[in-house]
Design a protein around this motif. Structure first.
Motif, PDB file in Angstrom:
ATOM      1  N   GLU A   1     -40.914 -16.881  12.571  1.00  0.00           N
ATOM      2  CA  GLU A   1     -40.419 -17.215  13.566  1.00  0.00           C
ATOM      3  C   GLU A   1     -40.230 -16.595  13.927  1.00  0.00           C
ATOM      4  OE1 GLU A   1     -38.648 -20.896  12.542  1.00  0.00           O
ATOM      5  OE2 GLU A   1     -40.848 -21.831  13.858  1.00  0.00           O
ATOM      6  N   SER A   2     -39.209 -15.151  13.428  1.00  0.00           N
ATOM      7  CA  SER A   2     -38.145 -14.734  14.148  1.00  0.00           C
ATOM      8  C   SER A   2     -38.666 -13.803  14.774  1.00  0.00           C
ATOM      9  CB  SER A   2     -37.448 -13.864  13.090  1.00  0.00           C
ATOM     10  OG  SER A   2     -38.295 -12.805  12.179  1.00  0.00           O
ATOM     11  N   VAL A   3     -40.567 -13.681  13.932  1.00  0.00           N
ATOM     12  CA  VAL A   3     -41.097 -12.577  15.020  1.00  0.00           C
ATOM     13  C   VAL A   3     -42.331 -12.975  15.731  1.00  0.00           C
ATOM     14  CG1 VAL A   3     -43.188 -10.423  14.436  1.00  0.00           C
ATOM     15  CG2 VAL A   3     -41.640 -11.043  12.857  1.00  0.00           C
ATOM     16  N   ILE A   4     -42.392 -14.400  15.935  1.00  0.00           N
ATOM     17  CA  ILE A   4     -42.995 -14.636  16.915  1.00  0.00           C
ATOM     18  C   ILE A   4     -42.087 -16.125  17.799  1.00  0.00           C
ATOM     19  CG2 ILE A   4     -45.775 -14.849  15.205  1.00  0.00           C
ATOM     20  CD1 ILE A   4     -45.256 -17.908  15.133  1.00  0.00           C
ATOM     21  N   GLY A   5     -41.293 -16.360  17.275  1.00  0.00           N
ATOM     22  CA  GLY A   5     -40.105 -17.021  18.201  1.00  0.00           C
ATOM     23  C   GLY A   5     -41.083 -18.957  17.120  1.00  0.00           C
ATOM     24  N   PRO A   6     -40.567 -19.995  17.405  1.00  0.00           N
ATOM     25  CA  PRO A   6     -40.315 -20.961  17.040  1.00  0.00           C
ATOM     26  C   PRO A   6     -41.966 -21.676  16.868  1.00  0.00           C
ATOM     27  CG  PRO A   6     -38.799 -21.556  18.541  1.00  0.00           C
ATOM     28  CD  PRO A   6     -39.783 -20.255  18.283  1.00  0.00           C
ATOM     29  N   LEU A   7     -42.455 -22.317  16.497  1.00  0.00           N
ATOM     30  CA  LEU A   7     -43.323 -23.496  16.390  1.00  0.00           C
ATOM     31  C   LEU A   7     -43.220 -25.074  16.382  1.00  0.00           C
ATOM     32  CD1 LEU A   7     -45.208 -21.627  12.778  1.00  0.00           C
ATOM     33  CD2 LEU A   7     -46.258 -21.466  15.321  1.00  0.00           C
ATOM     34  N   ASN A   8     -44.259 -25.167  16.724  1.00  0.00           N
ATOM     35  CA  ASN A   8     -43.556 -27.047  17.291  1.00  0.00           C
ATOM     36  C   ASN A   8     -43.809 -27.663  15.590  1.00  0.00           C
ATOM     37  OD1 ASN A   8     -43.430 -26.852  19.508  1.00  0.00           O
ATOM     38  ND2 ASN A   8     -45.787 -26.531  20.278  1.00  0.00           N
ATOM     39  N   LYS A   9     -43.435 -28.506  15.571  1.00  0.00           N
ATOM     40  CA  LYS A   9     -43.419 -29.336  14.553  1.00  0.00           C
ATOM     41  C   LYS A   9     -45.527 -29.940  14.312  1.00  0.00           C
ATOM     42  CE  LYS A   9     -39.389 -32.520  13.580  1.00  0.00           C
ATOM     43  NZ  LYS A   9     -38.436 -33.885  13.174  1.00  0.00           N
TER      44      LYS A   9
END
Length: 176
Positions: A28-36
């Motif tokens: 997530e630090s590379v691609i951004g946050p994922l939704n649940k």
């Protein structure tokens, strides 16, 4: 990725869970946050053949066109998942990382067409030397730190031969 497949193992305990969370946080630090909704957690077996079977059972529930990132508690779980996707003819939709950089993981990194990105090496082969150094300091009456950590290294196709020059296991999934 459209889906993050987290291959966990509750029986491994909190350290394994923390390592897996580190993989998740790193992604997530590379691609951004994922939704649940994008994250699927599986209490995964930690042996290749058993993990493969478990993922084969899960595959019909995963969209055929989805891009899937796999993070796994160990190399065996990651490689079992990749074997399942390969058997189903869906290897092109996944990429996986593992942990331990064990013989199977290192051999898999040498397979050019396998989307196994890499594995975190914890280098247990270095623990003995560190323990001896600490023991000698204690015997000499020197102060020692309350904890000693081993440097972890992410092993990839590009650096596997630098850290592990020999190919030591032939049980790697065969080329399709």
């Amino acid at each position: 990725p459209d889906i993050l497949l987290r291959l966990e193992s509750s029986r491994v305990g909190p350290l394994g869970g923390a390592r897996l969370q580190g993989q998740h946080d790193g992604l997530e630090s590379v691609i951004g946050p994922l939704n649940k909704e994008q994250v699927i957690s599986v209490d995964s077996p930690v042996i290749v053949e058993v993990a493969e079977s478990a993922i084969l059972d899960l595959l019909p529930t995963l969209p055929a066109g989805a891009n899937i990132a796999i993070i796994a508690i160990n190399d065996d779980a990651a490689l079992g998942a990749l074997a399942a996707f390969e058997e189903a003819g869906r290897l092109g939709q996944v990429a996986a990382v593992g942990q331990n950089a064990d013989r199977l993981g290192r051999a898999a990194l040498r397979r050019a067409n396998l989307p196994f990105i890499g594995s975190t090496a914890y280098a247990p082969e270095q623990y003995g030397e560190q323990i001896l150094e600490i023991a000698l300091k204690i015997l000499e009456g020197q102060a020692v730190p309350p904890a000693v950590y081993n440097e972890h290294i992410f092993i990839t196709r590009e650096n596997v031969d630098e850290y592990y020059p020999e190919l030591t296991d032939s049980r790697v999934m065969s080329s399709a």
